[in-house]
Design a protein around this motif. Structure first.
Motif, PDB file in Angstrom:
ATOM      1  N   CYS A  69       0.638  -1.309  -0.109  1.00 33.61           N
ATOM      2  CA  CYS A  69      -0.055  -0.122  -0.196  1.00 33.61           C
ATOM      3  C   CYS A  69       0.901   1.239   0.034  1.00 33.61           C
ATOM      4  O   CYS A  69       1.966   1.143   0.327  1.00 33.61           O
ATOM      5  CB  CYS A  69      -0.897   0.062   1.361  1.00 33.61           C
ATOM      6  SG  CYS A  69      -0.052  -0.030   2.720  1.00 33.61           S
ATOM      7  N   GLY A  70       0.099   2.395  -0.161  1.00 33.20           N
ATOM      8  CA  GLY A  70       1.124   3.527   0.020  1.00 33.20           C
ATOM      9  C   GLY A  70       1.648   3.800   1.262  1.00 33.20           C
ATOM     10  O   GLY A  70       2.777   4.222   1.445  1.00 33.20           O
ATOM     11  N   ASN A 110       5.819   4.656   1.688  1.00 34.41           N
ATOM     12  CA  ASN A 110       6.308   5.932   2.318  1.00 34.41           C
ATOM     13  C   ASN A 110       7.046   5.535   3.596  1.00 34.41           C
ATOM     14  O   ASN A 110       8.078   6.087   3.584  1.00 34.41           O
ATOM     15  CB  ASN A 110       5.170   6.683   2.793  1.00 34.41           C
ATOM     16  CG  ASN A 110       4.304   7.631   1.837  1.00 34.41           C
ATOM     17  OD1 ASN A 110       4.996   8.009   0.650  1.00 34.41           O
ATOM     18  ND2 ASN A 110       3.112   7.744   1.794  1.00 34.41           N
ATOM     19  N   ALA A 166       0.306   8.913   7.003  1.00 34.90           N
ATOM     20  CA  ALA A 166       1.687   7.953   6.565  1.00 34.90           C
ATOM     21  C   ALA A 166       3.087   8.654   6.404  1.00 34.90           C
ATOM     22  O   ALA A 166       4.121   7.821   6.593  1.00 34.90           O
ATOM     23  CB  ALA A 166       1.385   7.329   5.133  1.00 34.90           C
ATOM     24  N   SER A 220      -0.891   4.047  -4.773  1.00 31.38           N
ATOM     25  CA  SER A 220      -1.842   3.176  -4.156  1.00 31.38           C
ATOM     26  C   SER A 220      -3.004   2.652  -5.388  1.00 31.38           C
ATOM     27  O   SER A 220      -3.650   3.806  -5.538  1.00 31.38           O
ATOM     28  CB  SER A 220      -2.109   3.663  -3.007  1.00 31.38           C
ATOM     29  OG  SER A 220      -3.173   2.784  -2.406  1.00 31.38           O
ATOM     30  N   HIS A 275      -5.708   1.268  -4.958  1.00 24.63           N
ATOM     31  CA  HIS A 275      -7.289   1.636  -4.847  1.00 24.63           C
ATOM     32  C   HIS A 275      -7.686   2.977  -4.857  1.00 24.63           C
ATOM     33  O   HIS A 275      -8.854   3.402  -4.750  1.00 24.63           O
ATOM     34  CB  HIS A 275      -7.670   1.182  -3.463  1.00 24.63           C
ATOM     35  CG  HIS A 275      -6.978   2.036  -2.254  1.00 24.63           C
ATOM     36  ND1 HIS A 275      -8.045   2.756  -1.349  1.00 24.63           N
ATOM     37  CD2 HIS A 275      -5.961   1.673  -1.498  1.00 24.63           C
ATOM     38  CE1 HIS A 275      -7.169   3.283  -0.420  1.00 24.63           C
ATOM     39  NE2 HIS A 275      -5.923   2.760  -0.494  1.00 24.63           N
TER      40      HIS A 275
END
Ligand code: PLP
Length: 375
Positions: free
Chosen positions: A70-71, A75, A100, A199, A201
């Motif tokens: 995921c993002g 990160n 994040a 990401s 989504h």
């Protein structure tokens, strides 16, 4: 009751073609890409074709694309390795970054005692680039971490200018591009960005998958240890169907970018016209020329409406995001709006409305009607 989804900065619906692609892969191409037999080689080929396709869309090379879950993970990885392995002593960021990034930097500050400076944010939500240049006068190993499109207000950072400033000062540049990849053209041959993050989504792909762009020869080291996947940069059996779904989603996003951008910009303009008509004293949190699919508005309602507004809209089948504080105190105020609004305005109801090409004018009419019933 028609359900209305106007929360596309949170997540997006998956394109049908992407679902089909993923289902086919799950059913037929279930090999482990690390296996040397034909099943494995087939999965490996899907993986590498996906990597190539993603790289092509942002004008990077395939080896610069590292898949992640995921993002948030991407990160965390970049920021942590920049401090731990690249020996960054100072990070310049802003108080309006996504958590994040913000919380990762705070943790690194605690653990490694690095210097953290926050660049000033203008009242319209933009980053003050003069202040950034001033901060860069100090000479030490620095990384600048500034997001491209703010997920709450939609304000846009001039990536080109910031990358030039960073190059001139010989510092590293990381940008959280989670809200803009797939929605805006990014050319990594033109931009001297060291690291960026996406990401799936957020651009009509599946959840649980993203990628990092890591400039060649950056020296970044892995966060996890284990297998040889992703050249050891991110071990763990690759989620082949997710990655292929992400590549497909990005392909569709860029193939339809211009058309969808025009359509969505039209929806945003219509919403602003309707708000002007029905609630003439509404205000935009951020600036008028923010990103085309996000708008954050302060509504001229009494403070006592703040706590109930999302609930009220939800009861009518309308999904948007909160813009500011919840009066009950059960929800913390938005750290982004806290930077740009007065204490008084922060108590009033603000909403973040974010669009996709799946929305239409009727969705906006339903939102306006629901808001009118709350006046
Ligand atoms: N960065 C920004 C700007 C975001 O909007 C989000 C998601 O809300 C993230 C990072 C986190 O991405 P993910 O949900 O893939 O962990």
């Amino acid at each position: 009751m028609k359900k209305v989804y106007l929360d596309n900065a949170s997540t997006t619906t998956i394109r049908t073609e992407v679902i089909q692609e993923m289902v086919t892969i799950m059913a037929q191409d279930y090999g482990n890409p690390s296996s040397t037999h034909s099943f494995g080689r087939n999965a490996k080929s899907i993986l590498e074709l996906s990597r190539k396709s993603i790289a092509k869309h942002i004008n990077a090379t395939a080896q610069e694309i590292i898949f992640a879950s995921c993002g948030t993970e991407a990160n965390n990885w970049i920021l942590r390795s920049a401090v731990k392995d690249l020996k960054v002593q100072r990070i310049i960021t802003s108080k309006i970054e996504h958590h994040a990034v913000l919380y990762t930097i705070m943790a690194l500050q605690q653990e490694y005692n690095i210097q953290v400076d926050y660049v000033a944010v203008k009242p319209n939500g933009e980053i003050d680039l003069t202040n950034l240049t001033d901060l860069l006068a100090q000479d030490c190993k620095t990384l600048v971490s500034l997001m491209h499109v703010n997920n709450e207000t939609g304000t846009v950072l001039d990536l080109k200018r910031v990358s030039v400033i960073c190059r001139e000062h010989n510092v590293l540049f990381h940008s959280d591009t989670v809200q803009s990849i797939g929605k805006s053209k990014i050319d990594l041959q033109e931009l001297s960005i060291d690291f960026l993050v996406a990401s799936a989504h957020k651009f009509h792909g599946p959840k649980g998958v993203g990628f990092a762009f890591v400039r060649k020869n950056s020296g970044l080291q892995p966060l996890f240890f284990g297998g040889e996947q992703e050249k050891g940069q991110r071990p763990g059996t690759e989620a082949v169907h997710q990655i292929a779904g992400m590549a497909k989603a990005l392909e569709f996003s860029y193939a339809n970018l211009d058309e969808e951008k025009i359509y969505i910009s039209g929806l945003k303009a219509y919403l602003l016209d309707q708000l002007e008509l029905e609630f003439p004293s509404f205000k935009i949190n951020g600036n008028l020329d923010g990103f085309y699919n996000i708008v954050n508005v302060l509504l001229p309602f009494s403070e006592d409406k703040t706590a109930m507004i999302l609930f009220h809209l939800d009861m009518k089948g309308i999904a948007v995001s909160r813009g500011s504080a919840c009066q009950s105190g059960s929800i913390r105020p938005s750290h982004v709006l806290a930077e740009i609004l007065s204490v008084e305005d922060l108590k009033k109801p603000s909403l973040r409305i974010s669009f996709s090409h799946y929305n239409n004018l009727e969705d906006i009419d339903l939102l306006i009607e629901a808001l009118k019933s709350m006046k």
